[in-house]
Design a protein around this motif. Structure first.
Motif, mmCIF file in Angstrom:
data_model
loop_
_atom_site.group_PDB
_atom_site.id
_atom_site.type_symbol
_atom_site.label_atom_id
_atom_site.label_comp_id
_atom_site.label_asym_id
_atom_site.label_seq_id
_atom_site.Cartn_x
_atom_site.Cartn_y
_atom_site.Cartn_z
ATOM 1 N N ILE A 89 -5.812 -10.918 -3.956
ATOM 2 C CA ILE A 89 -6.170 -9.692 -3.239
ATOM 3 C C ILE A 89 -5.006 -8.716 -3.162
ATOM 4 O O ILE A 89 -5.211 -7.521 -3.034
ATOM 5 N N SER A 90 -3.798 -9.213 -3.292
ATOM 6 C CA SER A 90 -2.629 -8.337 -3.246
ATOM 7 C C SER A 90 -2.595 -7.376 -4.441
ATOM 8 O O SER A 90 -1.948 -6.335 -4.379
ATOM 9 N N MET A 91 -3.294 -7.694 -5.514
ATOM 10 C CA MET A 91 -3.318 -6.828 -6.696
ATOM 11 C C MET A 91 -4.665 -6.135 -6.885
ATOM 12 O O MET A 91 -4.866 -5.388 -7.833
ATOM 13 N N ASN A 92 -5.591 -6.368 -5.960
ATOM 14 C CA ASN A 92 -6.907 -5.754 -5.986
ATOM 15 C C ASN A 92 -6.779 -4.263 -5.677
ATOM 16 O O ASN A 92 -5.977 -3.863 -4.838
ATOM 17 N N LEU A 93 -7.581 -3.438 -6.324
ATOM 18 C CA LEU A 93 -7.535 -1.995 -6.080
ATOM 19 C C LEU A 93 -7.851 -1.624 -4.635
ATOM 20 O O LEU A 93 -7.458 -0.545 -4.176
ATOM 21 N N ASP A 94 -8.544 -2.485 -3.929
ATOM 22 C CA ASP A 94 -8.841 -2.203 -2.520
ATOM 23 C C ASP A 94 -7.577 -2.158 -1.669
ATOM 24 O O ASP A 94 -7.607 -1.676 -0.532
ATOM 25 N N ALA A 95 -6.454 -2.614 -2.197
ATOM 26 C CA ALA A 95 -5.178 -2.548 -1.473
ATOM 27 C C ALA A 95 -4.611 -1.134 -1.458
ATOM 28 O O ALA A 95 -3.698 -0.838 -0.687
ATOM 29 N N ILE A 96 -5.159 -0.261 -2.273
ATOM 30 C CA ILE A 96 -4.642 1.095 -2.416
ATOM 31 C C ILE A 96 -5.497 2.072 -1.616
ATOM 32 O O ILE A 96 -6.728 2.063 -1.732
ATOM 33 N N PRO A 97 -4.874 2.928 -0.801
ATOM 34 C CA PRO A 97 -5.649 3.916 -0.038
ATOM 35 C C PRO A 97 -6.519 4.776 -0.963
ATOM 36 O O PRO A 97 -6.129 5.117 -2.085
ATOM 37 N N ASP A 98 -7.702 5.112 -0.472
ATOM 38 C CA ASP A 98 -8.698 5.816 -1.271
ATOM 39 C C ASP A 98 -8.203 7.158 -1.808
ATOM 40 O O ASP A 98 -8.620 7.582 -2.882
ATOM 41 N N GLU A 99 -7.304 7.834 -1.110
ATOM 42 C CA GLU A 99 -6.820 9.146 -1.561
ATOM 43 C C GLU A 99 -6.188 9.074 -2.955
ATOM 44 O O GLU A 99 -6.302 10.014 -3.745
ATOM 45 N N TYR A 100 -5.529 7.978 -3.266
ATOM 46 C CA TYR A 100 -4.888 7.830 -4.574
ATOM 47 C C TYR A 100 -5.926 7.619 -5.670
ATOM 48 O O TYR A 100 -5.767 8.089 -6.793
ATOM 49 N N LYS A 101 -6.991 6.925 -5.321
ATOM 50 C CA LYS A 101 -8.068 6.701 -6.286
ATOM 51 C C LYS A 101 -8.848 7.999 -6.524
ATOM 52 O O LYS A 101 -9.188 8.320 -7.666
ATOM 53 N N LYS A 102 -9.092 8.754 -5.454
ATOM 54 C CA LYS A 102 -9.788 10.039 -5.600
ATOM 55 C C LYS A 102 -8.974 11.005 -6.445
ATOM 56 O O LYS A 102 -9.533 11.755 -7.256
ATOM 57 N N TYR A 103 -7.667 10.991 -6.280
ATOM 58 C CA TYR A 103 -6.804 11.849 -7.083
ATOM 59 C C TYR A 103 -6.937 11.503 -8.566
ATOM 60 O O TYR A 103 -7.034 12.388 -9.412
ATOM 61 N N GLN A 104 -6.963 10.215 -8.877
ATOM 62 C CA GLN A 104 -7.062 9.798 -10.276
ATOM 63 C C GLN A 104 -8.421 10.164 -10.869
ATOM 64 O O GLN A 104 -8.505 10.543 -12.041
ATOM 65 N N THR A 135 -15.844 2.734 -6.843
ATOM 66 C CA THR A 135 -16.446 1.605 -6.131
ATOM 67 C C THR A 135 -15.428 0.795 -5.337
ATOM 68 O O THR A 135 -15.805 -0.064 -4.557
ATOM 69 N N SER A 136 -14.163 1.085 -5.523
ATOM 70 C CA SER A 136 -13.115 0.398 -4.764
ATOM 71 C C SER A 136 -12.944 1.084 -3.415
ATOM 72 O O SER A 136 -12.829 2.305 -3.351
ATOM 73 N N LYS A 137 -12.911 0.310 -2.369
ATOM 74 C CA LYS A 137 -12.763 0.856 -1.010
ATOM 75 C C LYS A 137 -11.546 0.226 -0.330
ATOM 76 O O LYS A 137 -11.360 -0.993 -0.362
ATOM 77 N N TYR A 138 -10.760 1.057 0.285
ATOM 78 C CA TYR A 138 -9.512 0.634 0.918
ATOM 79 C C TYR A 138 -9.732 -0.487 1.927
ATOM 80 O O TYR A 138 -10.668 -0.449 2.729
ATOM 81 N N ASN A 139 -8.829 -1.474 1.887
ATOM 82 C CA ASN A 139 -8.855 -2.597 2.813
ATOM 83 C C ASN A 139 -7.434 -2.774 3.340
ATOM 84 O O ASN A 139 -6.518 -3.086 2.564
ATOM 85 N N ALA A 140 -7.241 -2.559 4.628
ATOM 86 C CA ALA A 140 -5.904 -2.611 5.232
ATOM 87 C C ALA A 140 -5.251 -3.987 5.067
ATOM 88 O O ALA A 140 -4.034 -4.085 4.863
ATOM 89 N N HIS A 141 -6.043 -5.041 5.150
ATOM 90 C CA HIS A 141 -5.491 -6.386 4.967
ATOM 91 C C HIS A 141 -4.969 -6.561 3.539
ATOM 92 O O HIS A 141 -3.881 -7.115 3.328
ATOM 93 N N TYR A 142 -5.731 -6.090 2.561
ATOM 94 C CA TYR A 142 -5.287 -6.174 1.165
ATOM 95 C C TYR A 142 -4.011 -5.365 0.960
ATOM 96 O O TYR A 142 -3.118 -5.773 0.217
ATOM 97 N N ASN A 143 -3.930 -4.202 1.621
ATOM 98 C CA ASN A 143 -2.733 -3.373 1.517
ATOM 99 C C ASN A 143 -1.513 -4.106 2.065
ATOM 100 O O ASN A 143 -0.436 -4.077 1.462
ATOM 101 N N LYS A 144 -1.694 -4.778 3.183
ATOM 102 C CA LYS A 144 -0.595 -5.559 3.770
ATOM 103 C C LYS A 144 -0.148 -6.651 2.790
ATOM 104 O O LYS A 144 1.050 -6.858 2.577
#
Length: 175
Positions: A89-104, A135-144
């Motif tokens: 999960i540490s490398m899952n895209l859900d670890a990244i805040p959605d703003e970065y994905k929207k930018y891409q 389809t990736s949605k930010y997950n604070a636990h994954y980000n941690k």
């Protein structure tokens, strides 16, 4: 190895090359690799064999900064297929805040619009990546978990993700 592949029936041979990005992003994800050598091999495979594809893993490291490596990847004019990291999960895209994905996604839309003669492989790759990102949605636990794992890996490998791109400073300070 290359000569062995050439000796096989190259018309029926399908070669799937696996990379994580291009340039510094590839080298960071695969410590010890050298992008310049990998790139030469990709070109050699493409020039020698008919059925070459690239498999690229969509991760929390390469997709937030795909605008840094996308042009070079697409310049190979090789079909690229994407696999999403679900575990760890540490490398899952859900670890990244959605703003970065929207930018891409916005960047990809502009990229395909600017392309003078886009080929079907460009459209397919852009559509596939946009679907993955949307389809990736930010997950604070994954980000941690991402931040902890990156710090651990950087310490082991004597690297620093912050040297790759300014956006990682924001991502590493998220939360």
């Amino acid at each position: 190895w290359f000569e062995t592949l050439k000796s096989l029936n190259s018309n029926k041979l399908e070669i799937d090359l696996s990379i994580d990005a291009t340039g510094d992003i590839q080298d960071y994800q695969r410590t010890g690799g050298e992008w310049s050598k990998i790139k030469k091999n990709i070109i050699k495979y493409k020039d020698t064999f008919r059925n070459v594809t690239i498999h690229l893993t969509a991760s929390a490291i390469n997709f937030p900064v795909l605008d840094k490596w996308w042009d070079e990847l697409m310049s190979f004019e090789i079909d690229v297929f994407f696999g999403v990291v679900h575990w760890p999960i540490s490398m899952n895209l859900d670890a990244i805040p959605d703003e970065y994905k929207k930018y891409q996604i916005a960047w990809l839309n502009k990229w395909i619009e600017k392309k003078e003669n886009p080929r079907s492989l460009h459209f397919r790759a852009v559509d596939e990546v946009k679907a993955i990102l949307s389809t990736s949605k930010y997950n604070a636990h994954y980000n941690k978990e991402f931040k902890e794992r990156i710090k651990e890996l950087d310490n082991i490998r004597n690297e620093n993700i912050l040297d790759l791109d300014y956006r990682f400073e924001d991502i590493m300070n998220e939360g």
